[in-house]
Design a protein around this motif. Structure first.
Motif, PDB file in Angstrom:
ATOM      1  N   GLU A  83     -12.615  14.929  -1.648  1.00 66.29           N
ATOM      2  CA  GLU A  83     -11.493  13.640  -1.293  1.00 66.29           C
ATOM      3  C   GLU A  83     -12.037  13.309   0.007  1.00 66.29           C
ATOM      4  O   GLU A  83     -12.525  12.450   0.351  1.00 66.29           O
ATOM      5  CB  GLU A  83     -10.215  14.255  -1.115  1.00 66.29           C
ATOM      6  N   TYR A 112       0.673  10.251   1.704  1.00 64.55           N
ATOM      7  CA  TYR A 112       0.563  10.263   0.061  1.00 64.55           C
ATOM      8  C   TYR A 112      -1.003   9.659   0.571  1.00 64.55           C
ATOM      9  O   TYR A 112      -1.956  10.884  -0.106  1.00 64.55           O
ATOM     10  CB  TYR A 112       0.765   8.676  -0.588  1.00 64.55           C
ATOM     11  N   ARG A 113      -1.752   8.906   1.413  1.00 68.75           N
ATOM     12  CA  ARG A 113      -2.867   8.633   1.237  1.00 68.75           C
ATOM     13  C   ARG A 113      -3.697   9.330   2.199  1.00 68.75           C
ATOM     14  O   ARG A 113      -5.543  10.019   2.203  1.00 68.75           O
ATOM     15  CB  ARG A 113      -3.731   7.282   2.139  1.00 68.75           C
ATOM     16  N   TRP A 114      -3.418  10.024   2.953  1.00 65.91           N
ATOM     17  CA  TRP A 114      -4.201  11.077   3.857  1.00 65.91           C
ATOM     18  C   TRP A 114      -3.559  12.650   3.989  1.00 65.91           C
ATOM     19  O   TRP A 114      -4.598  12.953   5.214  1.00 65.91           O
ATOM     20  CB  TRP A 114      -4.128  10.461   5.627  1.00 65.91           C
ATOM     21  N   GLU A 115      -2.639  13.352   3.482  1.00 62.36           N
ATOM     22  CA  GLU A 115      -2.538  14.367   3.265  1.00 62.36           C
ATOM     23  C   GLU A 115      -3.577  15.234   3.021  1.00 62.36           C
ATOM     24  O   GLU A 115      -3.785  16.728   3.415  1.00 62.36           O
ATOM     25  CB  GLU A 115      -1.598  14.653   2.067  1.00 62.36           C
ATOM     26  N   TRP A 116      -4.611  15.221   2.550  1.00 62.84           N
ATOM     27  CA  TRP A 116      -6.179  15.828   2.036  1.00 62.84           C
ATOM     28  C   TRP A 116      -5.782  16.360   3.309  1.00 62.84           C
ATOM     29  O   TRP A 116      -6.904  17.198   3.897  1.00 62.84           O
ATOM     30  CB  TRP A 116      -6.915  14.918   1.260  1.00 62.84           C
ATOM     31  N   GLN A 117      -5.948  15.911   4.746  1.00 65.00           N
ATOM     32  CA  GLN A 117      -6.483  15.938   5.651  1.00 65.00           C
ATOM     33  C   GLN A 117      -6.918  17.372   6.056  1.00 65.00           C
ATOM     34  O   GLN A 117      -6.827  18.301   7.143  1.00 65.00           O
ATOM     35  CB  GLN A 117      -6.999  14.833   6.854  1.00 65.00           C
ATOM     36  N   LEU A 160       1.447   6.090   3.794  1.00 63.70           N
ATOM     37  CA  LEU A 160       0.141   7.106   5.082  1.00 63.70           C
ATOM     38  C   LEU A 160      -0.064   8.297   4.462  1.00 63.70           C
ATOM     39  O   LEU A 160      -0.948   9.083   4.351  1.00 63.70           O
ATOM     40  CB  LEU A 160       0.257   6.615   6.538  1.00 63.70           C
ATOM     41  N   HIS A 188     -13.370   9.864   1.301  1.00 62.03           N
ATOM     42  CA  HIS A 188     -13.365   8.808   2.112  1.00 62.03           C
ATOM     43  C   HIS A 188     -14.949   8.777   3.188  1.00 62.03           C
ATOM     44  O   HIS A 188     -14.468   7.463   3.854  1.00 62.03           O
ATOM     45  CB  HIS A 188     -12.554   9.282   3.805  1.00 62.03           C
ATOM     46  N   PRO A 216       0.969  -1.497  -0.301  1.00 67.24           N
ATOM     47  CA  PRO A 216      -0.019   0.064   0.245  1.00 67.24           C
ATOM     48  C   PRO A 216       1.026   0.713   0.150  1.00 67.24           C
ATOM     49  O   PRO A 216       2.200   1.018   0.121  1.00 67.24           O
ATOM     50  CB  PRO A 216      -0.930  -0.069   1.067  1.00 67.24           C
ATOM     51  N   GLY A 217       0.325   2.147  -0.362  1.00 66.84           N
ATOM     52  CA  GLY A 217       0.845   3.604  -0.986  1.00 66.84           C
ATOM     53  C   GLY A 217       0.929   4.083   1.287  1.00 66.84           C
ATOM     54  O   GLY A 217       0.834   3.926   2.100  1.00 66.84           O
ATOM     55  N   GLN A 261     -16.298   5.596   1.418  1.00 64.74           N
ATOM     56  CA  GLN A 261     -15.193   4.119   1.242  1.00 64.74           C
ATOM     57  C   GLN A 261     -15.659   3.463   2.822  1.00 64.74           C
ATOM     58  O   GLN A 261     -15.635   2.614   2.863  1.00 64.74           O
ATOM     59  CB  GLN A 261     -14.723   5.152   0.924  1.00 64.74           C
TER      60      GLN A 261
END
Length: 97
Positions: A61, A13-18, A11, A65, A8-9, A68
């Protein structure tokens, strides 16, 4: 040698939008209802939270989230708990002919 492409990528990368969410600048109680809140008070709080979300650069985003992850509580990406429930139920319902 391990196939790193299957991992998996990162973290970040996956959560920086927050980190860019407008909600970070607001009181978190705006997005989550207190115990027993109902009626006009709940509606006013939800509308205020949605107004913050409407100006948020990561609203999409956040909404993705929440849908999902099946976030059960709070306003996420401009959607309340009930909004998300309706969307998810509609997706699972068979099309009537």
């Amino acid at each position: 040698m391990a196939d790193l492409s299957r991992l998996p990528g990162a973290l970040v990368y996956r959560w920086e939008w927050q980190l860019r969410g407008r909600c970070r600048e607001a009181d978190s109680t705006l997005f989550f209802h207190p115990l027993g809140e109902r009626g006009p008070a709940a509606q006013a709080r939800e509308e205020a939270a949605k107004a913050v979300c409407a100006e948020c650069p990561v609203r999409i985003e956040c909404r993705r989230h929440a849908l999902q992850a099946r976030e059960a509580y709070g306003v996420w990406g401009g959607l309340t708990e009930d909004d998300r429930h309706r969307l998810l139920t509609r997706r699972r319902s068979p099309v009537l002919s």
